[in-house]
Design a protein around this motif. Structure first.
Motif, mmCIF file in Angstrom:
data_model
loop_
_atom_site.group_PDB
_atom_site.id
_atom_site.type_symbol
_atom_site.label_atom_id
_atom_site.label_comp_id
_atom_site.label_asym_id
_atom_site.label_seq_id
_atom_site.Cartn_x
_atom_site.Cartn_y
_atom_site.Cartn_z
ATOM 1 N N GLN A 152 0.879 -1.353 0.100
ATOM 2 C CA GLN A 152 -0.165 -0.137 0.043
ATOM 3 C C GLN A 152 0.847 1.257 0.109
ATOM 4 O OE1 GLN A 152 -1.830 -0.316 3.712
ATOM 5 N NE2 GLN A 152 -3.853 -1.276 2.716
ATOM 6 N N ILE A 153 0.677 2.110 -0.961
ATOM 7 C CA ILE A 153 1.280 3.386 -0.569
ATOM 8 C C ILE A 153 0.368 4.824 -1.127
ATOM 9 C CG2 ILE A 153 2.554 3.283 -2.901
ATOM 10 C CD1 ILE A 153 5.036 4.938 -1.493
ATOM 11 N N ASP A 154 -0.014 5.458 -0.220
ATOM 12 C CA ASP A 154 -0.536 6.695 -0.531
ATOM 13 C C ASP A 154 -0.427 7.803 0.586
ATOM 14 O OD1 ASP A 154 -2.377 5.726 1.934
ATOM 15 O OD2 ASP A 154 -3.490 4.680 0.350
ATOM 16 N N VAL A 155 -1.094 8.570 0.959
ATOM 17 C CA VAL A 155 -0.696 9.588 1.801
ATOM 18 C C VAL A 155 -0.921 9.199 3.352
ATOM 19 C CG1 VAL A 155 -1.273 11.658 0.563
ATOM 20 C CG2 VAL A 155 -2.998 10.690 1.807
ATOM 21 N N THR A 156 -1.609 7.970 3.576
ATOM 22 C CA THR A 156 -1.805 7.530 5.045
ATOM 23 C C THR A 156 -0.976 6.153 4.991
ATOM 24 O OG1 THR A 156 -3.863 6.739 4.457
ATOM 25 C CG2 THR A 156 -3.531 8.834 5.674
ATOM 26 N N HIS A 157 -0.273 5.591 3.925
ATOM 27 C CA HIS A 157 0.426 4.438 4.223
ATOM 28 C C HIS A 157 1.591 4.474 3.398
ATOM 29 C CE1 HIS A 157 -4.054 3.297 4.235
ATOM 30 N NE2 HIS A 157 -3.325 2.437 5.259
ATOM 31 N N VAL A 158 2.607 4.032 3.892
ATOM 32 C CA VAL A 158 4.099 3.618 3.392
ATOM 33 C C VAL A 158 4.100 1.984 3.370
ATOM 34 C CG1 VAL A 158 5.304 5.726 3.726
ATOM 35 C CG2 VAL A 158 5.146 4.095 5.709
ATOM 36 N N PRO A 159 4.864 1.522 2.225
ATOM 37 C CA PRO A 159 4.867 0.105 2.089
ATOM 38 C C PRO A 159 5.909 -0.586 3.085
ATOM 39 C CG PRO A 159 5.983 1.302 0.255
ATOM 40 C CD PRO A 159 5.287 2.232 0.994
ATOM 41 N N MET A 160 6.642 0.209 3.642
ATOM 42 C CA MET A 160 7.469 -0.425 5.091
ATOM 43 C C MET A 160 7.055 0.424 6.075
ATOM 44 S SD MET A 160 10.182 0.093 7.057
ATOM 45 C CE MET A 160 10.967 1.651 6.626
ATOM 46 N N PHE A 161 6.903 0.088 7.284
ATOM 47 C CA PHE A 161 6.458 0.900 8.510
ATOM 48 C C PHE A 161 6.922 0.000 9.696
ATOM 49 C CE2 PHE A 161 2.191 -0.987 9.391
ATOM 50 C CZ PHE A 161 2.105 -1.693 8.124
ATOM 51 N N HIS A 162 6.671 0.411 10.626
ATOM 52 C CA HIS A 162 6.880 -0.290 11.920
ATOM 53 C C HIS A 162 5.830 -0.563 13.050
ATOM 54 C CE1 HIS A 162 10.734 1.700 10.492
ATOM 55 N NE2 HIS A 162 11.445 0.895 11.203
ATOM 56 N N GLN A 163 5.699 -1.539 13.503
ATOM 57 C CA GLN A 163 4.670 -2.260 14.417
ATOM 58 C C GLN A 163 5.313 -2.436 15.672
ATOM 59 O OE1 GLN A 163 1.926 -4.968 13.235
ATOM 60 N NE2 GLN A 163 0.604 -3.440 12.129
ATOM 61 N N PHE A 164 4.716 -2.376 16.733
ATOM 62 C CA PHE A 164 5.243 -3.114 17.875
ATOM 63 C C PHE A 164 3.931 -4.087 18.250
ATOM 64 C CE2 PHE A 164 3.043 -0.722 21.291
ATOM 65 C CZ PHE A 164 3.020 0.748 20.652
ATOM 66 N N ASP A 165 4.525 -5.324 18.897
ATOM 67 C CA ASP A 165 3.436 -6.008 19.300
ATOM 68 C C ASP A 165 3.824 -6.655 20.543
ATOM 69 O OD1 ASP A 165 1.021 -7.393 17.556
ATOM 70 O OD2 ASP A 165 1.636 -8.652 19.036
ATOM 71 N N GLY A 166 2.798 -6.407 21.651
ATOM 72 C CA GLY A 166 3.348 -6.962 22.904
ATOM 73 C C GLY A 166 2.419 -8.190 23.239
ATOM 74 N N VAL A 167 3.077 -8.959 24.370
ATOM 75 C CA VAL A 167 2.238 -10.057 24.606
ATOM 76 C C VAL A 167 2.623 -10.384 26.100
ATOM 77 C CG1 VAL A 167 3.963 -11.826 23.613
ATOM 78 C CG2 VAL A 167 1.696 -12.362 24.050
ATOM 79 N N TYR A 168 1.480 -10.827 26.824
ATOM 80 C CA TYR A 168 1.844 -11.222 28.309
ATOM 81 C C TYR A 168 0.896 -12.423 28.343
ATOM 82 C CZ TYR A 168 1.094 -11.008 33.431
ATOM 83 O OH TYR A 168 1.038 -11.228 34.797
ATOM 84 N N VAL A 169 1.588 -13.816 28.733
ATOM 85 C CA VAL A 169 0.913 -14.969 28.961
ATOM 86 C C VAL A 169 1.541 -15.454 30.215
ATOM 87 C CG1 VAL A 169 1.002 -17.179 28.013
ATOM 88 C CG2 VAL A 169 0.909 -15.584 26.544
ATOM 89 N N ASP A 170 0.307 -15.864 30.990
ATOM 90 C CA ASP A 170 0.549 -16.612 32.233
ATOM 91 C C ASP A 170 -0.583 -17.149 33.006
ATOM 92 O OD1 ASP A 170 1.999 -17.204 34.763
ATOM 93 O OD2 ASP A 170 2.622 -15.215 35.333
ATOM 94 N N LYS A 171 -0.604 -17.615 33.961
ATOM 95 C CA LYS A 171 -1.810 -18.146 34.675
ATOM 96 C C LYS A 171 -2.778 -16.740 34.948
ATOM 97 C CE LYS A 171 0.093 -22.291 36.382
ATOM 98 N NZ LYS A 171 1.059 -22.718 37.209
ATOM 99 N N ASP A 172 -3.869 -16.987 34.801
ATOM 100 C CA ASP A 172 -4.833 -15.845 35.252
ATOM 101 C C ASP A 172 -4.732 -14.380 34.520
ATOM 102 O OD1 ASP A 172 -6.315 -17.953 36.768
ATOM 103 O OD2 ASP A 172 -4.920 -17.336 38.302
#
Ligand code: DAH
Length: 354
Positions: free
Chosen positions: A206-226
């Motif tokens: 995707q490339i337009d005024v609100t998208h670039v074909p390379m961008f950055h994301q962060f993705d967090g995860v927390y796994v445990d009991k409860d």
């Protein structure tokens, strides 16, 4: 006659020497009188034609004139070169106490800044930043995240496919379209409790005024009991306050993602109207229109995702969240970017402002 000529020449020569105001002038005078074809040299040469009786006396006189000239020229040369040196010293003098010229100072790109800041914020609550592959297998990006084969992100229009053989177990090789693929890898390789955040380059066609074909994301995860939805709200609210400011709040809105259940979109209260949706004129806030700004996705990990990673969903639960770094950075800076692509155009007039 010759003696008169000699004394006239002497006067003229001494005048020229005294008048010389530069080394070049002096040199010209020297050549004019004492050079090989100089005026005095000519007189000295002509002495040979005179009768013996006159030659001696005139010869002595001419030599005296010559020596006087040489002496004066040497003195004048000393004087002129001293003053030339002192004027060089004047014009080239360095005042070491003067403030220097500042070299232009560089700084990190605003996206790098945002990555560091986001990392530090999550590290304070025990999340460890990991780095996962950005050239990835379909298994981690889609299949293990509970995405059906006909999911739109899997087709050519959004994902970049590598020109590589299909792996019998992991499927096609792609440029990862979201950082959640890193979360899938973390889940598969670590044992709970897991608290990790993967920040990576992500790619979409995707490339337009609100998208670039390379961008950055962060993705967090927390796994445990409860691990519960309360934790998810707590983490997101903490992030909203730490990153955007203490008066900001987080809100979850029901949504749908394949890899979380329940799933949400995560909004933060608008910093301009403080979540009221109203501008100073009691009209709709011009920044958000409704009090909230959409930021990213979040949810509780789907049991199928835990199972795909070899974790028992009856024993463990987990939360996950993820969104774009560029979007966060731009929202924080308060700059209304009407074209996101300027972030990657390397134009110093833009980048220098941050
Ligand atoms: N990966 C999703 C995207 O790129 C965003 C997302 C949604 C990430 C929900 C998550 C999550 O970790 O739980 O659109």
């Amino acid at each position: 006659m010759v003696s008169e000529k000699l004394s006239a020449l002497k006067d003229e020569m001494l005048k020229a020497v005294e008048a010389a105001s530069s080394l070049a002038d002096l040199e010209a005078a020297e050549i004019r009188f004492l050079g090989r074809k100089g005026e005095l040299t000519a007189v000295l040469r002509s002495l040979g034609d005179l009768p013996e009786s006159e030659r001696r006396e005139l010869g002595r006189m001419a030599n005296e004139v010559k020596m006087e000239g040489e002496r004066r020229i040497a003195a004048a040369r000393e004087r002129l070169s001293a003053s030339a040196a002192s004027s060089v010293a004047d014009s080239e003098r360095v005042d070491v106490t003067e403030p220097g010229t500042r070299p232009p100072e560089g700084h990190l790109h605003l996206v790098t800044h945002a990555i560091r800041e986001i990392t530090a914020i999550f590290e304070r609550i025990g999340f460890v930043r990991t780095r996962e592959p950005e050239v990835e297998w379909d298994w981690y990006a889609f299949e293990s995240l509970n995405m059906p084969p006909d999911h739109p992100a899997r087709d050519e229009w959004e994902t970049f496919f590598m020109d590589a053989p299909v792996h019998p177990k992991w499927g096609k090789m792609i440029l990862t379209p979201h950082a959640t693929s890193g979360t899938a890898r973390i889940l598969a390789s670590e044992k709970p409790p897991i608290r990790a955040i993967n920040i990576a380059k992500t790619y979409r066609r995707q490339i337009d005024v609100t998208h670039v074909p390379m961008f950055h994301q962060f993705d967090g995860v927390y796994v445990d009991k409860d691990v519960s939805l309360a934790h998810l709200i707590g983490v997101l609210d903490y992030f909203a306050k730490e990153y955007f400011g203490p008066e900001r709040r987080a809100r979850l809105r029901p949504h749908h993602f394949r890899f979380t259940e329940p799933s949400f979109e995560f909004d933060i209260s608008c910093g301009v109207c403080n979540g009221t949706g109203l501008g100073p004129d009691r009209q709709k806030c011009r920044t958000c229109k409704r009090g909230w700004l959409e930021l990213g996705g979040a949810g509780m990990l789907h049991p199928n995702v835990l199972k795909a990673a070899g974790l028992d969903p009856k024993k463990f639960s987990g939360l996950a969240f993820g969104w774009g770094v560029e979007r966060s950075a731009v929202m924080k800076s308060g700059v209304q970017l009407d074209d996101l692509r300027v972030l990657y155009k390397n134009d110093m007039r833009f980048l220098g402002q941050f």
